[in-house]
Design a protein around this motif. Structure first.
Motif, short mmCIF file in Angstrom:
data_model
loop_
_atom_site.label_atom_id
_atom_site.label_comp_id
_atom_site.label_asym_id
_atom_site.label_seq_id
_atom_site.Cartn_x
_atom_site.Cartn_y
_atom_site.Cartn_z
N THR A 167 0.84 -1.20 0.00
CA THR A 167 0.00 0.00 0.00
C THR A 167 0.87 1.25 0.00
O THR A 167 0.63 2.21 -0.74
CB THR A 167 -0.94 0.00 1.22
OG1 THR A 167 -1.83 -1.11 1.12
CG2 THR A 167 -1.76 1.29 1.30
N ASP A 274 -5.47 4.37 6.32
CA ASP A 274 -5.17 3.16 5.55
C ASP A 274 -4.25 2.24 6.35
O ASP A 274 -3.85 2.54 7.48
CB ASP A 274 -4.60 3.50 4.17
CG ASP A 274 -3.25 4.21 4.23
OD1 ASP A 274 -2.55 4.08 5.25
OD2 ASP A 274 -2.90 4.90 3.25
N GLN A 315 -9.57 1.71 1.65
CA GLN A 315 -8.61 2.62 2.23
C GLN A 315 -8.93 4.05 1.78
O GLN A 315 -9.61 4.25 0.77
CB GLN A 315 -7.19 2.25 1.80
CG GLN A 315 -6.89 0.75 1.99
CD GLN A 315 -5.40 0.43 2.07
OE1 GLN A 315 -4.75 0.76 3.06
NE2 GLN A 315 -4.87 -0.20 1.05
#
Lengths: 377, 377
Positions: A167, A274, A315
């Motif tokens: 991510t 997130d 997210q």
């Protein structure tokens, strides 16, 4: 638990990253052959996206994906380690803990060229653009036959570490609007590879669900000054009627207007945009809870030991609206009764008007009833 | 062609309407037994709708539908006429041309009571309301084994007359926001009754796709002063690249951002909000074109003689935004290759981010290539 990350490159230039949690580290060591010995096949990077003026959504066209690998025999699984006497797989090591690589049939790729002209047929109504994002595959284990729920909590924790790492990395790539980590499980929902794995899509445009959530969050914030997803979590905890798990850092509940036959949301108690901003304590608890939830899924319907499901991490978007987002996991299944799937026909697929065959409270009651036994390892 | 309409009532109070086009009229004559001889079963009217604050959509809860009739044996088909020596069906006549009746397992019913309290768990975030609409079933023919594409054009025209009649009647009911006439065909998409039939949903709240279309249309109108769907039709005819049929009153084209593996839109050349405002000439041509399109669907994939499909009429909403709507038919299939279905997994179902495995131009080329032979009756 020290996790060792090793970044390598496949023969065709795609990135392959090992996340090893157990010494002796099985991936990424100098003593093992990690070079991809295959002839490089061309990687398709031709994707475009078109603006659907009827809905305001971007639709990706990825016609190269129609020839993707479809349910190969177990001894030809491209996600297994490469083993002596077998064809080389996507992973040129003879074992690994968790491995992530760029999808060979990506819906989005940074190399995608902008289409010309800028509008389909030169008509102003129809903008088009490059499907310039990134798609990765996350192999949860080298064991072809063990799902995430059968792995030790420590390995689930390594998978989470990989999602955190990816991510962070994908959010930093140019032009990425949102990173979506998800798992599709079960042939009933079209999974084409049986090996336990998830996927990560780094989208160049905000998906429709995020656009809707941002619209709702913006209105709520204007009206109340508060974050919508925070208020939803608080309301669910206050009501309690659909609460399934309340732990120290996380709560799992069936949302008040759940639309899927089986659906559960898992949200952190702390406001977190997130996965990258979770603390170690939050990640540790999450690994155990996530495994707990997956175990409940496989006990949800009598006689269904491997429920087909979709689990996805929503997210916060990257950029201006980041403050309106809040991390949550959505786990759902399209199975509505043992071995009977819900189909999205006219009302859902044609109109986007959802009809649920159950109630959120009934789903929550069932999730509570199938809690793993205490003491289950 | 005179069509005779006969309105009757089933034993449990539901309405049943015959549309007969051929003398001697087989349904609705005084000389035939039209009374439903069955014991009245209770009709479920318990549906509620909940507001999904994460998306802004209303989700209908219809848990009574989970026990609906599922693929009965042919001699127990509830949509066949009632025949001597067989159990009574939903249609207490021994033959009919086209018949429409209220769904026995409705997702929406006018008798649905408003839930109490007005918000789920008394929380302001979660409004709920009665699922107060109406669901009807449209039997295209008394012949269990003949699909719409196998019926004569004159019978398709009778089906259209029934849809016009029902759209007019349901639009006039209290609290209806939009009327959606559609057909689901094929077990691959979950059809539970094989007898050729369509459905009509009179929604009490605007479905998500209509909300999106209105948002887009409003923006377009503000910017240009024009109707979006009109401009889309004009642009498709100008471009020509995805045009499949241009007739006198109608054009069929694959939309520039088609998201389904097979998708075709059919729109009238004249600005028309819904089916009730079509002229006889437009309806006559439509009957022939609709049958033409359905025939192409069954020739689309080699070896697939009955393509699973969804066909739905998008009509203008009732009320203030009526002027932004414009009638069009959307026909689509989730089959992406012969006998291989597209599944809506993580990206589509979790995120609403569509990935198409083909291109709109390829779909249009195929639709052109499988035109029915001239002279086909």
């Amino acid at each position: 638990m020290p996790i060792r990350k090793t970044t390598t490159t496949l023969a065709d230039g795609r990135e392959l990253i090992y996340f090893d949690d157990t010494a002796p580290y099985v991936g990424g060591t100098a003593t093992r052959e990690l070079r991809d010995s295959r002839d490089p096949a061309p990687v398709a990077v031709t994707g475009t996206m078109r603006y659907d003026v009827l809905t305001g959504e971007w639709v990706a066209l990825a016609s190269h994906r129609n020839s993707r690998t479809f349910l190969p025999a177990p001894d030809e699984c491209p996600l297994c380690p490469t083993r002596p006497g077998r064809p080389a797989t996507e992973i040129p090591a003879d074992d690994y803990d968790v491995a992530v690589f760029e999808n060979r049939f990506p819906s989005f790729a940074l190399g995608a060229q902008p289409p010309s002209p800028e509008h389909v047929d030169g008509e102003a109504l129809w903008p088009q653009r490059a499907a310039a994002g990134r798609c990765e595959v996350v192999c949860f284990t080298s064991d072809h036959d063990r799902g995430l729920a059968q792995l030790p909590v420590s390995r689930v924790r390594t998978v989470l570490a990989a999602l955190v790492d990816r991510t962070r990395a994908l959010s930093a790539l140019p032009g990425i609007a949102q990173v979506y980590c998800f798992e599709n499980r079960g042939e009933e929902i079209g999974v084409t590879l049986r090996h336990p794995h998830g996927q990560i899509y780094a989208y160049p445009a905000l998906p429709a669900r995020t656009e809707a959530l941002l619209r709702q969050s913006r209105t709520h914030h204007r009206r109340t000054g508060r974050v919508l997803l925070r208020d939803v979590l608080d309301a669910e905890r206050r009501a309690g009627t659909r609460m399934v798990i309340e732990a120290e850092h996380w709560s799992a509940y069936v949302p008040a207007a759940a639309r899927w036959p089986v659906e559960l949301h898992l949200a952190p108690h702390r406001d977190v945009p997130d996965l990258t901003e979770l603390t170690d304590d939050e990640l540790d608890e999450l690994a155990a809870l996530y495994r707990d939830i997956l175990t409940r899924l496989d006990r949800y319907f009598d006689g269904v030991t491997a429920l087909p499901y979709i689990a996805g991490w929503h997210q916060a978007p990257i950029g201006a609206d980041r403050g309106l987002g809040r991390l949550h996991l959505q786990v759902f299944s399209l199975m509505r009764a043992p071995h009977r799937m819900k189909f999205l026909a006219g009302s859902e697929s044609g109109m986007g008007a959802w009809i649920s065959d159950t109630t959120p409270e009934a789903i929550a009651a069932r999730f509570r009833a199938v809690a793993p036994d205490r003491g289950t390892p």
